[in-house]
Design a protein around this motif. Structure first.
Motif, short mmCIF file in Angstrom:
data_model
loop_
_atom_site.label_atom_id
_atom_site.label_comp_id
_atom_site.label_asym_id
_atom_site.label_seq_id
_atom_site.Cartn_x
_atom_site.Cartn_y
_atom_site.Cartn_z
N UNK A 46 -12.59 6.59 -4.94
CA UNK A 46 -11.61 5.68 -4.36
C UNK A 46 -10.81 4.99 -5.46
N UNK A 47 -11.49 4.60 -6.53
CA UNK A 47 -10.79 3.93 -7.63
C UNK A 47 -9.72 4.84 -8.23
N UNK A 48 -10.05 6.11 -8.38
CA UNK A 48 -9.09 7.06 -8.96
C UNK A 48 -7.91 7.31 -8.01
N UNK A 49 -8.19 7.42 -6.71
CA UNK A 49 -7.10 7.59 -5.75
C UNK A 49 -6.19 6.36 -5.76
N UNK A 50 -6.80 5.16 -5.85
CA UNK A 50 -6.00 3.93 -5.93
C UNK A 50 -5.10 3.94 -7.16
N UNK A 51 -5.65 4.41 -8.29
CA UNK A 51 -4.83 4.48 -9.51
C UNK A 51 -3.68 5.46 -9.34
N UNK A 52 -3.95 6.57 -8.64
CA UNK A 52 -2.90 7.57 -8.41
C UNK A 52 -1.78 6.95 -7.58
N UNK A 53 -2.13 6.14 -6.58
CA UNK A 53 -1.10 5.49 -5.76
C UNK A 53 -0.31 4.46 -6.54
N UNK A 54 -0.95 3.85 -7.54
CA UNK A 54 -0.21 2.91 -8.38
C UNK A 54 0.87 3.65 -9.17
N UNK A 55 0.56 4.87 -9.57
CA UNK A 55 1.55 5.70 -10.29
C UNK A 55 2.64 6.22 -9.36
N UNK A 56 2.22 6.61 -8.13
CA UNK A 56 3.16 7.19 -7.17
C UNK A 56 2.72 6.78 -5.77
N UNK A 57 3.43 5.82 -5.19
CA UNK A 57 3.03 5.27 -3.89
C UNK A 57 3.12 6.30 -2.77
N UNK A 58 3.85 7.41 -2.98
CA UNK A 58 3.98 8.43 -1.94
C UNK A 58 3.14 9.68 -2.25
N UNK A 59 2.12 9.52 -3.07
CA UNK A 59 1.27 10.67 -3.42
C UNK A 59 0.40 11.05 -2.22
N UNK A 60 0.80 12.11 -1.52
CA UNK A 60 0.13 12.50 -0.28
C UNK A 60 -1.33 12.88 -0.52
N UNK A 61 -1.62 13.52 -1.66
CA UNK A 61 -2.99 13.92 -1.94
C UNK A 61 -3.90 12.69 -2.05
N UNK A 62 -3.42 11.64 -2.73
CA UNK A 62 -4.20 10.41 -2.85
C UNK A 62 -4.37 9.73 -1.49
N UNK A 63 -3.31 9.74 -0.69
CA UNK A 63 -3.38 9.12 0.64
C UNK A 63 -4.40 9.85 1.51
N UNK A 81 0.46 7.96 6.70
CA UNK A 81 1.32 7.74 5.54
C UNK A 81 1.47 9.04 4.74
N UNK A 82 0.40 9.83 4.68
CA UNK A 82 0.45 11.11 3.98
C UNK A 82 1.40 12.07 4.70
N UNK A 83 1.38 12.05 6.05
CA UNK A 83 2.28 12.92 6.81
C UNK A 83 3.74 12.51 6.64
N UNK A 84 3.98 11.22 6.49
CA UNK A 84 5.34 10.75 6.22
C UNK A 84 5.79 11.25 4.86
N UNK A 85 4.89 11.20 3.88
CA UNK A 85 5.22 11.62 2.52
C UNK A 85 5.44 13.14 2.45
N UNK A 86 4.60 13.90 3.19
CA UNK A 86 4.72 15.37 3.19
C UNK A 86 4.57 15.89 4.62
N UNK A 87 5.67 15.89 5.38
CA UNK A 87 5.61 16.31 6.79
C UNK A 87 5.14 17.76 6.96
N UNK A 88 5.37 18.58 5.94
CA UNK A 88 4.98 19.98 6.07
C UNK A 88 3.51 20.24 5.82
#
Length: 363
Positions: A1-18, A40-47
């Motif tokens: 979870x900490x690593x996914x949170x850090x990924x979102x800090x770098x890119x708030x629309x990172x679908x993989x982290x979401x 939120x992940x589906x909004x970032x990557x609808x496909x």
């Protein structure tokens, strides 16, 4: 979870982290948080339709079966992906000219020519300047019988790449089939100029020259082809034939003797050697006894009309015309049994010579 949170800090629309955070929330039974992350992940990557499945499972656990059914109907196999410029470039290769061309070549090898043609047309749409795509499209069309269209694509490949040896060769083959020997010879020559070790081009050029009666010049290219591939039976056979047609009987004998030493398993070369030894107009190159030995060995391998004829010729060369007549009659019997009536005039002509105590000679 900490690593996914850090990924979102770098890119708030990172679908993989979401998606990762959504799965963690679902494991912790924090279903509202899981839904928020998945949506939120589906909004970032609808496909990324694979996200619909874990989202449907969350709704089912909440008891919202309508929403669960809605997302299950939209589920697929496309996962969320990192927005990686390098990977994006690689993915483009799967829809670019090189992808279509490689796919077309595989389809062609599998005999799916229409698919190959369609893929190559797509490749040319993506890269109109691709000489290799023009070449491959020409080849696919030629295999489908569309020779004129194929010629057009070969010419276009050469416009794009004038020293394209394979395009010169393929074009030469089709031109030769159409009877345009002059340009075919020129194209073979261009292919050799672009690639001096192009075996097929040397062989094709030699064949074209031989067919137009230029046997001496043909010989030089057969020699070059044999240097490139010493064990090529067809090149050696045609080389010897051209020498014989040019009246170079000693060279023809030497060529066939060498060929039989290198390819002792080739009955075609052995038969040609026996035929020359039995029927050569140059007495110094005839050897009836050796011809008879070789011809009988070939006949034992395959009892054909031609092989029986050569045994008869060899007997005639040794002066045994009685055996020559017996073997020639055997050849006539085989022709009769196989209904090859077109062979009768030649077979009977030879029989008459043997009956008159005359050998058979062939230039």
């Amino acid at each position: 979870k900490a690593l996914f949170d850090r990924a979102l800090e770098e890119d708030a629309s990172c679908a993989v982290a979401l998606v990762g955070l959504g799965k963690i929330a679902a494991e912790r039974q924090d279903f509202p948080e899981a839904i928020r992350r998945f949506e939120a992940a589906l909004v970032a990557q609808p496909g990324a339709n694979a996200i619909h499945y874990p989202l449907a499972m969350v709704y089912r656990r909440l008891g919202d079966l309508d929403q669960a059914k809605l997302h299950l109907e939209q589920r697929g196999d496309v996962p969320a992906q990192i927005d990686d410029p390098f990977m994006a470039e690689l993915r483009q290769l799967r829809t670019g000219a090189r992808f279509y061309e490689k796919h077309a070549v595989a389809a062609g090898k599998a005999g799916r020519l229409e698919m190959a043609v369609n893929d190559l047309r797509r490749a040319l749409e993506a890269a109109p300047e691709s000489a290799s795509a023009q070449l491959n499209l020409g080849t696919a069309l030629a295999l489908m019988g569309e020779k004129e269209a194929a010629i057009g694509h070969y010419r276009e490949a050469l416009r794009l790449k004038p020293r394209f040896a394979r395009a010169h060769y393929n074009l030469a083959v089709l031109l030769a089939e159409q009877g345009n020997e002059r340009e075919a010879v020129e194209r073979f020559q261009h292919a050799i100029a672009a690639d001096p070790k192009y075996f097929d081009a040397h062989l094709g050029l030699a064949d074209g020259l031989a067919q137009s009666g230029r046997c001496e010049l043909a010989v030089s290219h057969y020699v070059r082809a044999i240097e490139i591939d010493p064990r090529h039976r067809v090149a050696r056979m045609r080389h010897a034939r051209s020498l014989r047609l040019a009246g170079r009987y000693a060279d023809a004998r030497a060529a066939l003797e060498e060929a039989c030493e290198i390819l002792p398993e080739s009955m075609i070369l052995t038969h040609a050697f026996a035929h020359l030894l039995a029927s050569c107009p140059d007495a110094s190159q005839r050897d009836g006894r050796r011809a008879l030995q070789l011809a009988k060995a070939v006949f034992q391998t395959r009892k054909s009309i031609e092989h029986a004829e050569t045994v008869a010729m060899a007997y005639a060369e040794t002066g045994d015309y009685e055996q020559a007549q017996l073997w020639q009659n055997q050849a006539i019997t085989v022709a009769t049994q196989s209904a090859q009536i077109d062979q009768f005039p030649r077979l009977r002509q030879k029989l008459t010579r043997y009956e008159n105590g005359q050998p058979w000679r062939e230039p």
